[in-house]
Design a protein around this motif. Structure first.
Motif, mmCIF file in Angstrom:
data_model
loop_
_atom_site.group_PDB
_atom_site.id
_atom_site.type_symbol
_atom_site.label_atom_id
_atom_site.label_comp_id
_atom_site.label_asym_id
_atom_site.label_seq_id
_atom_site.Cartn_x
_atom_site.Cartn_y
_atom_site.Cartn_z
ATOM 1 N N ARG B 72 75.092 40.763 -18.070
ATOM 2 C CA ARG B 72 74.237 39.744 -18.659
ATOM 3 C C ARG B 72 75.134 38.595 -19.096
ATOM 4 N N LEU B 73 74.639 37.378 -18.993
ATOM 5 C CA LEU B 73 75.435 36.234 -19.431
ATOM 6 C C LEU B 73 74.927 35.771 -20.787
ATOM 7 N N ARG B 74 75.839 35.322 -21.623
ATOM 8 C CA ARG B 74 75.439 34.801 -22.929
ATOM 9 C C ARG B 74 75.460 33.286 -22.891
ATOM 10 N N ALA B 75 74.417 32.705 -23.427
ATOM 11 C CA ALA B 75 74.400 31.242 -23.507
ATOM 12 C C ALA B 75 75.516 30.797 -24.438
ATOM 13 N N PRO B 76 76.213 29.719 -24.090
ATOM 14 C CA PRO B 76 77.246 29.205 -24.996
ATOM 15 C C PRO B 76 76.629 28.766 -26.326
ATOM 16 N N GLU B 77 77.469 28.663 -27.345
ATOM 17 C CA GLU B 77 76.966 28.379 -28.699
ATOM 18 C C GLU B 77 76.193 27.076 -28.796
ATOM 19 N N TRP B 78 76.624 26.094 -28.021
ATOM 20 C CA TRP B 78 75.958 24.789 -28.141
ATOM 21 C C TRP B 78 74.576 24.812 -27.503
ATOM 22 N N HIS B 104 80.981 19.403 -19.200
ATOM 23 C CA HIS B 104 80.096 19.801 -18.104
ATOM 24 C C HIS B 104 78.757 20.335 -18.604
ATOM 25 N N TYR B 105 78.238 19.792 -19.712
ATOM 26 C CA TYR B 105 77.035 20.401 -20.297
ATOM 27 C C TYR B 105 75.836 20.398 -19.349
ATOM 28 N N VAL B 106 75.709 19.357 -18.539
ATOM 29 C CA VAL B 106 74.562 19.286 -17.632
ATOM 30 C C VAL B 106 74.636 20.407 -16.583
ATOM 31 N N GLU B 107 75.814 20.508 -15.966
ATOM 32 C CA GLU B 107 75.976 21.482 -14.885
ATOM 33 C C GLU B 107 75.930 22.915 -15.402
ATOM 34 N N VAL B 108 76.610 23.154 -16.532
ATOM 35 C CA VAL B 108 76.654 24.517 -17.063
ATOM 36 C C VAL B 108 75.249 24.997 -17.426
ATOM 37 N N SER B 109 74.495 24.137 -18.117
ATOM 38 C CA SER B 109 73.147 24.559 -18.511
ATOM 39 C C SER B 109 72.274 24.770 -17.277
ATOM 40 N N ARG B 110 72.438 23.893 -16.312
ATOM 41 C CA ARG B 110 71.695 24.015 -15.049
ATOM 42 C C ARG B 110 72.017 25.350 -14.342
ATOM 43 N N MET B 113 70.600 28.278 -16.226
ATOM 44 C CA MET B 113 69.139 28.367 -16.125
ATOM 45 C C MET B 113 68.702 28.789 -14.731
ATOM 46 N N ASP B 114 69.480 28.401 -13.731
ATOM 47 C CA ASP B 114 69.126 28.808 -12.366
ATOM 48 C C ASP B 114 69.462 30.270 -12.090
ATOM 49 N N ASN B 115 70.563 30.742 -12.686
ATOM 50 C CA ASN B 115 71.064 32.052 -12.289
ATOM 51 C C ASN B 115 70.892 33.156 -13.329
ATOM 52 N N ALA B 116 70.690 32.750 -14.587
ATOM 53 C CA ALA B 116 70.609 33.786 -15.626
ATOM 54 C C ALA B 116 69.460 33.481 -16.581
ATOM 55 N N ARG B 117 68.353 33.052 -16.016
ATOM 56 C CA ARG B 117 67.217 32.631 -16.819
ATOM 57 C C ARG B 117 66.752 33.723 -17.779
ATOM 58 N N ASP B 119 68.406 35.918 -19.250
ATOM 59 C CA ASP B 119 69.331 36.201 -20.351
ATOM 60 C C ASP B 119 69.245 35.156 -21.453
ATOM 61 N N LEU B 120 68.533 34.078 -21.197
ATOM 62 C CA LEU B 120 68.520 32.979 -22.164
ATOM 63 C C LEU B 120 67.327 33.111 -23.113
ATOM 64 N N VAL B 121 67.513 32.604 -24.317
ATOM 65 C CA VAL B 121 66.447 32.601 -25.316
ATOM 66 C C VAL B 121 65.816 31.216 -25.335
ATOM 67 N N ASP B 122 64.516 31.165 -25.531
ATOM 68 C CA ASP B 122 63.780 29.880 -25.616
ATOM 69 C C ASP B 122 64.111 28.957 -24.449
ATOM 70 N N VAL B 123 64.078 29.502 -23.256
ATOM 71 C CA VAL B 123 64.620 28.749 -22.140
ATOM 72 C C VAL B 123 63.884 27.436 -21.874
ATOM 73 N N TYR B 124 62.569 27.418 -22.064
ATOM 74 C CA TYR B 124 61.817 26.174 -21.822
ATOM 75 C C TYR B 124 62.183 25.102 -22.821
ATOM 76 N N MET B 125 62.283 25.537 -24.063
ATOM 77 C CA MET B 125 62.636 24.614 -25.146
ATOM 78 C C MET B 125 64.024 24.026 -24.889
ATOM 79 N N VAL B 126 64.963 24.912 -24.548
ATOM 80 C CA VAL B 126 66.334 24.459 -24.290
ATOM 81 C C VAL B 126 66.356 23.460 -23.136
ATOM 82 N N GLN B 127 65.614 23.785 -22.097
ATOM 83 C CA GLN B 127 65.581 22.918 -20.923
ATOM 84 C C GLN B 127 65.040 21.531 -21.273
#
Lengths: 235, 213
Positions: B72-78, B104-110, B113-117, B119-127
């Protein structure tokens, strides 16, 4: 330029999931390798961003090449011994990423050589920046280019327009048809340390404070020395 | 005049895939679901991997394992709703500055979200938040363009991110190049001094005619 980053991704598709047992894979590679890839990354970015050709990083390229070769041999050996698809595919991805970086670096240099071949041959400082192979390539390229121009266009023109290097042999004393890189272009760069106040023109009425890690758009010509001495990096 | 090429924006530009390639070297924390020995890669040593023990790896490695269901991947703190809401607010409040975000915040978040959706919390909100932040920042860049002029020798772009740099590069570079060319004093001066010489010689002419007397 070819589509980038593709090499690393192709590999993933080759090996699908569904791996059962997990075995060990020992003693692959060597120590302190991280820095070489990081170095190559920076060198690659600089080369891609700079308008002129930069000094060839011979020892770095040699080291990375050796590591890639070693890793490829190891993977081959382990592929027969150990059937751990996951680890093997991760090792392959790593090699492919490094290969991509190396290829892209060399290709970026070839691109510049092909754009400014005669300028590079005429300029001893630039000429010394090329590797042996690149020098050979440049010479041959110039030769072919001259032959091509001669055959297709120049031979049909009046004598005074017959030179590849001059607009006309009557009016132009110097070679004025040589494509040169535009050094007055602007580059995005980041300072690798606090450089402090830095003069941006000869007259000294324009200066900028270069702070560590801050991003600037600057004219290339004044900062090219900072780049060669590794004080800044281009992005 | 020597022939000069205008700077070749195409070759200096990093393609989208190349920017992503760079972002894939950022580190991410992953929680493996399997046991695996240390990987001695060209780009460094990672692992050993133990089930449920978080470890830092490059993003490309984490994504490759995630795709095979091995971690599982963990979302970075930011990349939390809390932090991003705050960043967005600050971003809106300070029209002159960019908030510090990973390069690289744009690419990393992208990529996450594409590969470990899952594992993320509140993914729509974050997006949505990241989308909003991008828009606010890009608007700032555009309005910053108005400040460019022939007198611009340096532009400072504190905290600008990789994708943003790549987006504005072609236009900024072209604009600054043109400004620089048209602002070049040396191009104007020679004609002035030529005019001076002509005037001077006109002054002298009558005297020469008078001298023989």
């Amino acid at each position: 330029m070819e589509p980038a980053g593709a090499g690393a991704r192709d590999e993933e598709d080759l090996v699908d999931g569904g791996i059962g047992d997990v075995d060990g894979l020992d003693d692959v590679g060597a120590d302190e390798l991280r820095s070489d890839v990081d170095l190559l990354l920076r060198v690659w970015q600089n080369e891609k961003c700079a308008p002129e050709i930069l000094p060839y990083e011979a020892t770095l390229v040699e080291r990375v090449r050796e590591q890639i070769q070693l890793m490829e041999e190891n993977i081959e050996a382990f592929a027969t011994e150990i059937k751990d698809d996951l680890m093997l595919s991760l090792y392959r991805m790593d090699v492919n990423r490094t290969l991509f970086l190396l290829r892209s670096y060399l290709r970026a240099r070839l691109h510049k050589i092909e754009r400014f071949p005669i300028h590079i041959v005429d300029n001893p400082e630039l000429w010394d920046r090329l590797s042996e192979h690149e020098q050979e390539y440049t010479n041959k390229y110039c030769e072919i280019l001259a032959k091509h121009f001669e055959k297709t266009v120049l031979i049909r023109l009046p004598d005074q327009y017959g030179s590849m290097l001059k607009q006309t042999s009557l009016a132009s004393e110097e070679n004025d048809m040589i494509t040169q890189p535009q050094l007055n272009t602007f580059v995005f760069c980041r300072s690798r340390g606090a450089i402090g106040s830095f003069q941006l023109d000869d007259k000294g009425d324009e200066a900028v404070d270069l702070m560590t890690d801050d991003l600037y758009i600057l004219r290339y010509k004044p900062v090219r020395k900072l780049l060669v001495t590794d004080k800044i990096e281009l992005i | 005049m020597a022939a000069r090429s205008s700077s070749d924006a195409e070759s200096a530009l990093f393609s989208g895939a190349e920017v992503e390639f760079l972002a894939e070297d950022d580190t991410v924390v992953m929680v493996p679901t399997l046991r695996m020995d240390t990987l001695h890669l060209i780009c460094g040593d990672f692992g050993p991997f133990m089930p449920q023990v978080p470890t830092s790896v490059p993003l490309w490695l984490g994504i490759a394992m995630k795709k095979r269901g091995k971690c599982r991947l963990r979302a970075p703190e930011w990349m939390t709703v809390e932090n991003l809401t705050q960043v967005l607010e600050l971003e809106r409040d300070s029209p002159q500055e960019f908030q510090p975000l990973p390069f690289h915040y744009v690419e990393v978040s992208r990529l996450l979200m594409d590969n470990a959706r899952d594992d993320l919390v509140d993914v729509y909100m974050v997006q949505t938040l990241i989308e909003d932040i991008r828009n606010v920042r890009f608007h700032k860049v555009q309005s910053g363009l108005q400040n460019l002029s022939g007198k611009t020798h340096a532009v400072k772009l504190k905290n600008l991110a990789a994708m943003e740099v790549n987006l504005i590069r072609p236009f900024f570079v072209k604009a600054l190049e043109k400004f620089y060319i048209h602002d070049d004093e040396e191009l104007i001066k020679p004609t002035q001094s030529e005019a001076d010489i002509q005037l001077a010689s006109v002054d002298r002419l009558p005297r020469r005619v008078l001298r023989p007397r």
